[in-house]
Design a protein around this motif. Structure first.
Motif, mmCIF file in Angstrom:
data_model
loop_
_atom_site.group_PDB
_atom_site.id
_atom_site.type_symbol
_atom_site.label_atom_id
_atom_site.label_comp_id
_atom_site.label_asym_id
_atom_site.label_seq_id
_atom_site.Cartn_x
_atom_site.Cartn_y
_atom_site.Cartn_z
ATOM 1 N N ILE A 24 0.841 -1.202 0.000
ATOM 2 C CA ILE A 24 0.000 0.000 0.000
ATOM 3 C C ILE A 24 0.872 1.246 0.000
ATOM 4 O O ILE A 24 0.696 2.156 -0.808
ATOM 5 N N ALA A 25 1.811 1.300 0.935
ATOM 6 C CA ALA A 25 2.646 2.497 1.075
ATOM 7 C C ALA A 25 3.558 2.690 -0.136
ATOM 8 O O ALA A 25 3.686 3.806 -0.652
ATOM 9 N N ARG A 26 4.199 1.633 -0.603
ATOM 10 C CA ARG A 26 5.106 1.761 -1.756
ATOM 11 C C ARG A 26 4.342 2.159 -3.011
ATOM 12 O O ARG A 26 4.832 2.951 -3.816
ATOM 13 N N THR A 27 3.157 1.625 -3.193
ATOM 14 C CA THR A 27 2.347 1.971 -4.358
ATOM 15 C C THR A 27 1.951 3.445 -4.322
ATOM 16 O O THR A 27 2.006 4.136 -5.336
ATOM 17 N N ALA A 28 1.592 3.933 -3.155
ATOM 18 C CA ALA A 28 1.127 5.314 -3.033
ATOM 19 C C ALA A 28 2.253 6.333 -3.118
ATOM 20 O O ALA A 28 2.095 7.369 -3.759
ATOM 21 N N LEU A 82 -17.467 18.937 10.579
ATOM 22 C CA LEU A 82 -16.385 18.498 9.708
ATOM 23 C C LEU A 82 -16.533 17.035 9.299
ATOM 24 O O LEU A 82 -15.931 16.604 8.329
ATOM 25 N N GLY A 83 -17.290 16.272 10.046
ATOM 26 C CA GLY A 83 -17.476 14.849 9.755
ATOM 27 C C GLY A 83 -16.514 13.993 10.542
ATOM 28 O O GLY A 83 -15.814 14.462 11.438
ATOM 29 N N ASP A 84 -16.463 12.715 10.185
ATOM 30 C CA ASP A 84 -15.625 11.753 10.896
ATOM 31 C C ASP A 84 -14.150 11.955 10.560
ATOM 32 O O ASP A 84 -13.794 12.332 9.441
ATOM 33 N N TYR A 85 -13.296 11.664 11.544
ATOM 34 C CA TYR A 85 -11.847 11.679 11.360
ATOM 35 C C TYR A 85 -11.471 10.688 10.273
ATOM 36 O O TYR A 85 -12.003 9.581 10.216
ATOM 37 N N GLN A 86 -10.521 11.051 9.420
ATOM 38 C CA GLN A 86 -10.035 10.148 8.389
ATOM 39 C C GLN A 86 -8.560 9.825 8.554
ATOM 40 O O GLN A 86 -8.179 8.666 8.578
ATOM 41 N N TYR A 87 -7.711 10.842 8.659
ATOM 42 C CA TYR A 87 -6.272 10.626 8.805
ATOM 43 C C TYR A 87 -5.611 11.914 9.239
ATOM 44 O O TYR A 87 -6.226 12.981 9.241
ATOM 45 N N THR A 88 -4.342 11.809 9.610
ATOM 46 C CA THR A 88 -3.557 12.969 10.028
ATOM 47 C C THR A 88 -2.287 13.035 9.200
ATOM 48 O O THR A 88 -1.647 11.999 8.959
ATOM 49 N N ILE A 89 -1.908 14.241 8.788
ATOM 50 C CA ILE A 89 -0.639 14.478 8.097
ATOM 51 C C ILE A 89 0.176 15.417 8.972
ATOM 52 O O ILE A 89 -0.342 16.438 9.441
ATOM 53 N N ARG A 90 1.416 15.076 9.200
ATOM 54 C CA ARG A 90 2.326 15.954 9.926
ATOM 55 C C ARG A 90 3.488 16.290 8.992
ATOM 56 O O ARG A 90 4.073 15.399 8.389
ATOM 57 N N ALA A 91 3.821 17.571 8.907
ATOM 58 C CA ALA A 91 4.922 18.022 8.058
ATOM 59 C C ALA A 91 6.117 18.379 8.932
ATOM 60 O O ALA A 91 5.981 19.071 9.946
ATOM 61 N N PHE A 92 7.286 17.900 8.536
ATOM 62 C CA PHE A 92 8.533 18.159 9.238
ATOM 63 C C PHE A 92 9.570 18.686 8.251
ATOM 64 O O PHE A 92 9.374 18.620 7.040
ATOM 65 N N GLU A 93 10.658 19.157 8.755
ATOM 66 C CA GLU A 93 11.731 19.689 7.917
ATOM 67 C C GLU A 93 12.229 18.664 6.904
ATOM 68 O O GLU A 93 12.505 19.002 5.757
ATOM 69 N N ASN A 94 12.330 17.404 7.322
ATOM 70 C CA ASN A 94 12.902 16.375 6.444
ATOM 71 C C ASN A 94 11.893 15.354 5.943
ATOM 72 O O ASN A 94 12.285 14.304 5.430
ATOM 73 N N GLY A 95 10.615 15.620 6.088
ATOM 74 C CA GLY A 95 9.661 14.656 5.582
ATOM 75 C C GLY A 95 8.285 14.826 6.198
ATOM 76 O O GLY A 95 7.981 15.822 6.850
ATOM 77 N N TYR A 96 7.469 13.810 5.982
ATOM 78 C CA TYR A 96 6.071 13.832 6.393
ATOM 79 C C TYR A 96 5.714 12.540 7.109
ATOM 80 O O TYR A 96 6.321 11.495 6.870
ATOM 81 N N LEU A 97 4.697 12.625 7.953
ATOM 82 C CA LEU A 97 4.133 11.459 8.610
ATOM 83 C C LEU A 97 2.641 11.443 8.285
ATOM 84 O O LEU A 97 1.966 12.463 8.434
ATOM 85 N N LEU A 98 2.154 10.319 7.822
ATOM 86 C CA LEU A 98 0.737 10.110 7.560
ATOM 87 C C LEU A 98 0.255 9.038 8.524
ATOM 88 O O LEU A 98 0.835 7.948 8.570
ATOM 89 N N ARG A 99 -0.775 9.356 9.307
ATOM 90 C CA ARG A 99 -1.316 8.411 10.289
ATOM 91 C C ARG A 99 -2.769 8.113 9.968
ATOM 92 O O ARG A 99 -3.570 9.024 9.772
ATOM 93 N N VAL A 100 -3.094 6.828 9.934
ATOM 94 C CA VAL A 100 -4.470 6.368 9.823
ATOM 95 C C VAL A 100 -4.719 5.530 11.071
ATOM 96 O O VAL A 100 -3.982 4.591 11.342
ATOM 97 N N GLU A 120 -4.278 10.839 -0.216
ATOM 98 C CA GLU A 120 -5.623 10.270 -0.374
ATOM 99 C C GLU A 120 -5.559 8.791 -0.733
ATOM 100 O O GLU A 120 -6.282 7.975 -0.159
ATOM 101 N N SER A 121 -4.695 8.454 -1.677
ATOM 102 C CA SER A 121 -4.564 7.070 -2.125
ATOM 103 C C SER A 121 -4.113 6.159 -0.981
ATOM 104 O O SER A 121 -4.709 5.111 -0.731
ATOM 105 N N CYS A 122 -3.073 6.564 -0.304
ATOM 106 C CA CYS A 122 -2.520 5.754 0.777
ATOM 107 C C CYS A 122 -3.483 5.665 1.954
ATOM 108 O O CYS A 122 -3.729 4.582 2.486
ATOM 109 N N ALA A 123 -4.027 6.792 2.384
ATOM 110 C CA ALA A 123 -4.942 6.804 3.527
ATOM 111 C C ALA A 123 -6.169 5.946 3.268
ATOM 112 O O ALA A 123 -6.592 5.178 4.140
ATOM 113 N N THR A 124 -6.739 6.044 2.081
ATOM 114 C CA THR A 124 -7.923 5.247 1.746
ATOM 115 C C THR A 124 -7.598 3.761 1.776
ATOM 116 O O THR A 124 -8.351 2.964 2.351
#
Length: 144
Positions: A24-28, A82-100, A120-124
């Motif tokens: 999933i992650a590599r594809t996205a 806003l509706g139901d929680y879906q995922y969280t994105i965190r931005a950092f100096e050297n990258g990102y974190l996506l949490r589902v 969107e692709s990865c979180a879904t």
């Protein structure tokens, strides 16, 4: 794909479940993928770590922060317009974190870069996988 996670210590997930999360992650996000970690409230398993990265991250602290943040988000925004929680994105100096996260388990990936299409692709796909596991399909993780 090379088995870059051979020494990460596996015991929470089946081989099929680990591979599903990696695919999933590599594809996205492709080659910008840094890591994939599956977690529950009491344990975690890093199922992928890119070979050029150090294994020195304090994942226990990350997991604690992600659970606390999930609970705070649920308490604060639950029932809002806003509706139901879906995922969280965190931005950092050297990258990102996506949490589902669900109420019993979650996955976070770290990357060098992300587009909203990647997110969107990865979180879904992660959300659907966690739901399938909850229903007992697709190599469900072992009980806690």
């Amino acid at each position: 794909m090379a088995n870059e996670d051979a020494e990460l210590g596996h015991d929470m997930l089946s081989d099929e479940a680990r591979e599903r999360l990696r695919i999933i992650a590599r594809t996205a996000v492709g080659d910008s993928l840094r890591s994939v970690t599956y977690f529950t409230r009491t344990d975690f398993e890093q199922v992928y770590l890119r070979s050029d990265l150090e294994r020195d991250a304090d994942l226990s602290s990350f997991i604690g922060a992600e659970w606390q943040s999930f609970q705070l988000t649920q308490d604060t925004y639950g029932g809002s317009e806003l509706g139901d929680y879906q995922y969280t994105i965190r931005a950092f100096e050297n990258g990102y974190l996506l949490r589902v996260t669900t109420d019993r388990e979650g996955v976070f990936i770290t990357t060098d870069g992300l587009t909203m299409t990647d997110v969107e692709s990865c979180a879904t796909a992660l959300e659907e996988t966690l739901e399938n596991w909850r229903e007992g399909n697709l190599g469900e993780p072992e009980d806690e």
